[in-house]
Design an enzyme around this catalytic site. Structure first.
Site, PDB file in Angstrom:
ATOM      1  N   CYS A 384       0.945  -1.305  -0.022  1.00  0.00           N
ATOM      2  CA  CYS A 384       0.043  -0.017  -0.056  1.00  0.00           C
ATOM      3  C   CYS A 384       0.903   1.238   0.220  1.00  0.00           C
ATOM      4  O   CYS A 384       1.406   1.556  -1.172  1.00  0.00           O
ATOM      5  CB  CYS A 384      -0.996  -0.039   1.255  1.00  0.00           C
ATOM      6  SG  CYS A 384      -2.073   1.118   0.896  1.00  0.00           S
ATOM      7  N   HIS A 509      -3.371  -4.907   0.219  1.00  0.00           N
ATOM      8  CA  HIS A 509      -2.982  -5.619   1.453  1.00  0.00           C
ATOM      9  C   HIS A 509      -3.113  -7.029   1.449  1.00  0.00           C
ATOM     10  O   HIS A 509      -3.865  -7.549   2.024  1.00  0.00           O
ATOM     11  CB  HIS A 509      -3.969  -4.872   2.572  1.00  0.00           C
ATOM     12  CG  HIS A 509      -3.648  -3.508   2.830  1.00  0.00           C
ATOM     13  ND1 HIS A 509      -2.609  -3.169   3.804  1.00  0.00           N
ATOM     14  CD2 HIS A 509      -4.083  -2.276   2.477  1.00  0.00           C
ATOM     15  CE1 HIS A 509      -2.632  -1.855   4.205  1.00  0.00           C
ATOM     16  NE2 HIS A 509      -3.635  -1.463   3.171  1.00  0.00           N
ATOM     17  N   GLU A 511      -1.435  -9.185   3.208  1.00  0.00           N
ATOM     18  CA  GLU A 511      -1.462  -9.887   4.334  1.00  0.00           C
ATOM     19  C   GLU A 511      -2.698 -10.182   4.962  1.00  0.00           C
ATOM     20  O   GLU A 511      -3.085 -11.132   5.724  1.00  0.00           O
ATOM     21  CB  GLU A 511      -0.828  -8.781   5.533  1.00  0.00           C
ATOM     22  CG  GLU A 511      -1.661  -7.491   5.814  1.00  0.00           C
ATOM     23  CD  GLU A 511      -1.303  -6.459   4.895  1.00  0.00           C
ATOM     24  OE1 GLU A 511      -1.574  -5.504   5.368  1.00  0.00           O
ATOM     25  OE2 GLU A 511      -1.051  -6.681   3.760  1.00  0.00           O
TER      26      GLU A 511
END
Length: 533
Positions: A384, A509, A511
């Site tokens: 990001c 993102h 993750e």
């Protein structure tokens, strides 16, 4: 449909989320369809506008929900995709009730906490549980908090509404260990259960958090004073990794006990894969350190999903991943290279990750970290804001532009990062960013497509700014590879560099989609590259 309510006592941050997640894993391993709900008693509509220093990470769902970080644990442990509605807040409940009142839905009745607020809470839980065998609902906060009272009243009523055979109450409480006396103390838990019973809720199961094993004598005492069966006093001692908790709770008999109390068919849970993952986490063959260059490192929970994703990738590579927390402001000085060189020389930095964030504080430190990774051939992953910093760094030091983001300098000469056009007129903060899952088309034979094993990817997003399309060509001309675009070809989703050990960044993102059994490819690639000499 069965409902399990998980409450907490004595102190907050006790591990209710991990306990709930672990139970979800045990029930799913028995072939049951599990859903998870987190109730947060704060007045915000969602977690989107809360400071990372106060609340930790904002976990983003596929449908764009900005939610509590516990939903991340639910998704990782149970391997399910949740929605914004799976996070219920006081703000959402009151907003809904007051909106109905304004529309006249209550037909002139006096709107009160009971029944209107409690009914709204119950209706939401029931609607979310329709498609599942079991719904686990974690009540945030601690029994005794004034903010939690409407929710506790609602779950008290639940047993009457759906039948006591369909409801289970689990209370997670702390047994403090007095080191000087060498004793575990039960009195705080007794008082916590007493307070819960005063509200009208009798726990069916007591999960006891402790530093050390719980003796049979203490279990007998808790069973007597808390009015639960001895086998319903479950030990939950500190584990070597959070992913070991489901195995410990299964050993204590929690999964079997829950299915028995809810009159469900019990079966032997398939935890083979889970045990293998835990074994790889506990017994790694290698060890590396990844430097996270962040703005919110004082509260590590701000980067919860990133830490977990690195751990998943480490387990996949039989490697323990240590994290070096690097304050981005400390890298804003001219000696940033000296700081990072020392870490590399001391074998305390094998890869660099620049995560997301907002605002201009520490930005030049992030940019310097990217420059170091690019010039020193250190494996790098940008997420990001981390991708935006990588573009700014490349524009400045490779393209020779006096570049910046309009987020940090509205008058910058070369705005290589600028507002997404649709975001320019947005004035409200809450729930207005580009949120949720968006697809990307990856360039064939790029590092991105190689990692994903496809030219199509879908990741979750949370941003207002993008790589300015007006600068795509000059960036590419100077060697930056824009290896992933939105399907309409307008928004840059991935960038990478050739002739580098590992250099990739994404506007998304990633993750949030990593799982213990399915590490995210971008994190797997970072860890693998960092292991290689």
């Amino acid at each position: 449909m069965k409902y399990i309510f998980v409450t907490g006592g004595v102190v907050s941050s006790l591990g209710k989320g991990i306990t709930s997640s672990s139970l979800g894993r045990l029930l799913k391993a028995r072939g049951l369809n599990v859903n998870m709900i987190k109730i947060d008693p704060y007045l915000q509509i969602d977690a989107g506008t809360m400071s990372p220093f106060e609340h930790g990470e904002v976990f983003v769902t596929d449908d764009g929900g900005e939610t509590d970080l516990d939903l991340g644990n639910y998704e990782r442990f149970v391997d399910i995709g949740l929605k914004a509605d799976n996070n219920i807040t006081t703000g959402k409940i009151y907003w809904s009730v007051l909106s109905k009142e304004r529309k006249g839905d209550y037909l002139g009745k006096t709107v009160q906490v009971i029944p209107h607020i409690t009914n709204e809470i119950k209706d939401r839980i029931k609607n979310l549980g329709k498609e599942s065998d079991i719904t686990i609902i974690e009540i945030g906060g601690t029994v005794g908090d004034i903010e939690s009272l409407p929710f506790l009243e609602a779950i008290r009523q639940f047993k009457k509404d759906v039948g006591k055979e369909n409801v289970l109450y689990i209370h997670v409480s702390l047994l403090p260990y007095i080191r000087s006396a060498g004793e575990l103390k039960t009195k705080p838990t007794q008082h916590s259960v007493k307070e819960l019973k005063g509200i009208g809720i009798q726990p069916d199961i007591l999960v006891c958090r402790s530093e050390i094993p719980i003796s049979e004598k203490i279990k007998d005492k808790l069973a007597l004073f808390c009015d639960v069966e001895k086998e319903a006093v479950i030990e939950c001692k500190d584990a070597r990794t959070i992913y070991e908790v489901p195995l410990n709770l299964e050993k204590e008999g929690l999964g079997k006990l829950v299915t028995e109390k809810l009159n469900l068919r019990d079966s032997t849970p398939d935890l083979t894969e889970w045990r293998a993952i835990v074994d790889r986490i506990i017994n790694p063959m290698n060890e590396i350190t990844i430097g996270i260059v962040g703005k919110y490192i004082e509260l590590k929970d701000s980067y919860m999903s990133i830490m977990e994703a690195l751990g998943h990738a480490g387990a996949k590579n039989d490697t323990k991943v240590n994290i070096a927390w690097i304050n981005s402001e400390e890298l804003e000085t001219k000696n940033y290279e000296e700081i990072l060189n020392k870490m590399v020389d001391d074998e305390k930095l094998h890869g660099i990750l620049v995560p997301g964030g907002f605002g201009d504080r520490g930005i030049d430190g992030k940019v310097n970290a990217v420059r170091y990774a690019r010039e020193k051939n250190i494996p790098f992953l940008g997420i990001c804001l981390g991708m935006q910093c990588a573009v700014i760094e490349f524009a400045r030091h490779v393209c020779g532009l006096n570049a910046n983001s309009t987020e940090f300098d509205e008058e910058t000469e070369h705005p290589v990062i600028d507002y997404i056009p649709e975001q320019r007129e947005v004035t409200e903060k809450g729930g207005t960013m580009r949120l949720g899952a968006y697809p990307a088309v990856l360039t064939e034979n790029s590092l991105a497509s190689e990692l994903y094993g496809s030219i199509n990817a879908s990741e979750r997003h949370r941003h207002r700014y993008e790589v300015n399309p007006e600068y795509h060509e000059i960036l590419k001309k100077n060697g930056l590879i824009i290896s992933g675009m939105s399907p309409d070809g307008k928004l840059a989703e991935f960038i990478e560099l050739e002739n580098h050990k590992y250099f990739i960044a994404t506007q998304a993102h990633p993750e949030f989609k990593s799982r213990p059994n399915k590490p995210h490819p971008l994190f797997h690639g970072l860890v693998k590259a960092s292991i290689e000499k």
